[in-house]
Design a protein around this motif. Sequence first.
Motif, PDB file in Angstrom:
ATOM      1  N   ARG A 186       0.838  -1.199   0.000  1.00 46.47           N
ATOM      2  CA  ARG A 186       0.000   0.000   0.000  1.00 46.47           C
ATOM      3  C   ARG A 186       0.876   1.254   0.000  1.00 46.47           C
ATOM      4  N   GLU A 187       0.254   2.379  -0.323  1.00 44.78           N
ATOM      5  CA  GLU A 187       0.945   3.651  -0.136  1.00 44.78           C
ATOM      6  C   GLU A 187       1.082   3.899   1.363  1.00 44.78           C
ATOM      7  N   TYR A 188       2.106   4.638   1.756  1.00 48.99           N
ATOM      8  CA  TYR A 188       2.350   4.834   3.182  1.00 48.99           C
ATOM      9  C   TYR A 188       2.928   6.218   3.434  1.00 48.99           C
ATOM     10  N   ASN A 189       3.008   6.573   4.720  1.00 41.04           N
ATOM     11  CA  ASN A 189       3.559   7.871   5.083  1.00 41.04           C
ATOM     12  C   ASN A 189       4.769   7.687   6.007  1.00 41.04           C
ATOM     13  N   GLU A 190       5.216   8.789   6.582  1.00 40.22           N
ATOM     14  CA  GLU A 190       6.447   8.766   7.369  1.00 40.22           C
ATOM     15  C   GLU A 190       6.346   7.947   8.653  1.00 40.22           C
TER      16      GLU A 190
END
Length: 282
Positions: A186-190
Amino acid sequence: MYDSFKNEYQLCEEIGRGRFGIVYRCFSPSSLASFAVKSIDKRHLLDDDLDRQCLDKEPKILQILSPHPNILQIHNIFDSDSRLLIVTDLCKESTLYDRIVSSGPFTEPDACSIFTQLAEALHHCHRNYICHRDIKPDNILFDTRNRVKLCDFGSAEFFGCGGEREKMSGVVGTPYYVAPEVLAGREYNEKVDVWSAGVILYIMLGGVPPFYGDSVEDTFAAVLRGNLRFPTKIFRSVSPEAKDLMRKMLCKDVSRRFSAEQVLRHPWVTSGGLSNTMSDMS
């Protein structure tokens, strides 16, 4: 290039070897200080686009993040068509991984001292829209004053600027430490960095990783399940505050997972690993 380097530094003994080159100690007569210099033969990277990208990206990112007391600082760069010399802080040979292997579980104050410096480094990275993406004990060094120095930004990525945050993608990281959303594609963040730091804290206090298996595939499956437990035999003496913080960092629901800033405000961190104010949540 070597002439320019020799005008400012004296090259000393070899102190290590890495993926990209040889590391030496060097001495600056003008400042009377010692540094490390990584010597990279760029000709060995001609056929590897990924290595070249990492090599180009890391100095730029470190220059953006410098100076920070807990991030490896670049002091000088000497570049030519065939060779790159990067002068950085001088650190001890042993990494956090070496200390974990040699010492076993840490006391909570000792773990908190190291962990807080790591969290400060991550908070600084994230404020500058940089995600490290490969937080692990091997990438945590100690300088000659025993301060934590986060290094190896070759997998790091920019995730925005000017207040606009963007999602990242791509499977990057190391078994045991990689966040489940990364493995899931999946797309992810910091906050993937926060998950990895939570794994490190768990290992420092318990001596074992929270998610593991008999093979890489089994380990990845355990990470994807994200079933966090604190075995009584191992964590009997670990405080409820420390367990609470780990739960909030190793949370599969990214929206509920702590940010690096929230980690730094947690009672276990602000008390230096000595807080006993929270009720037992274990």
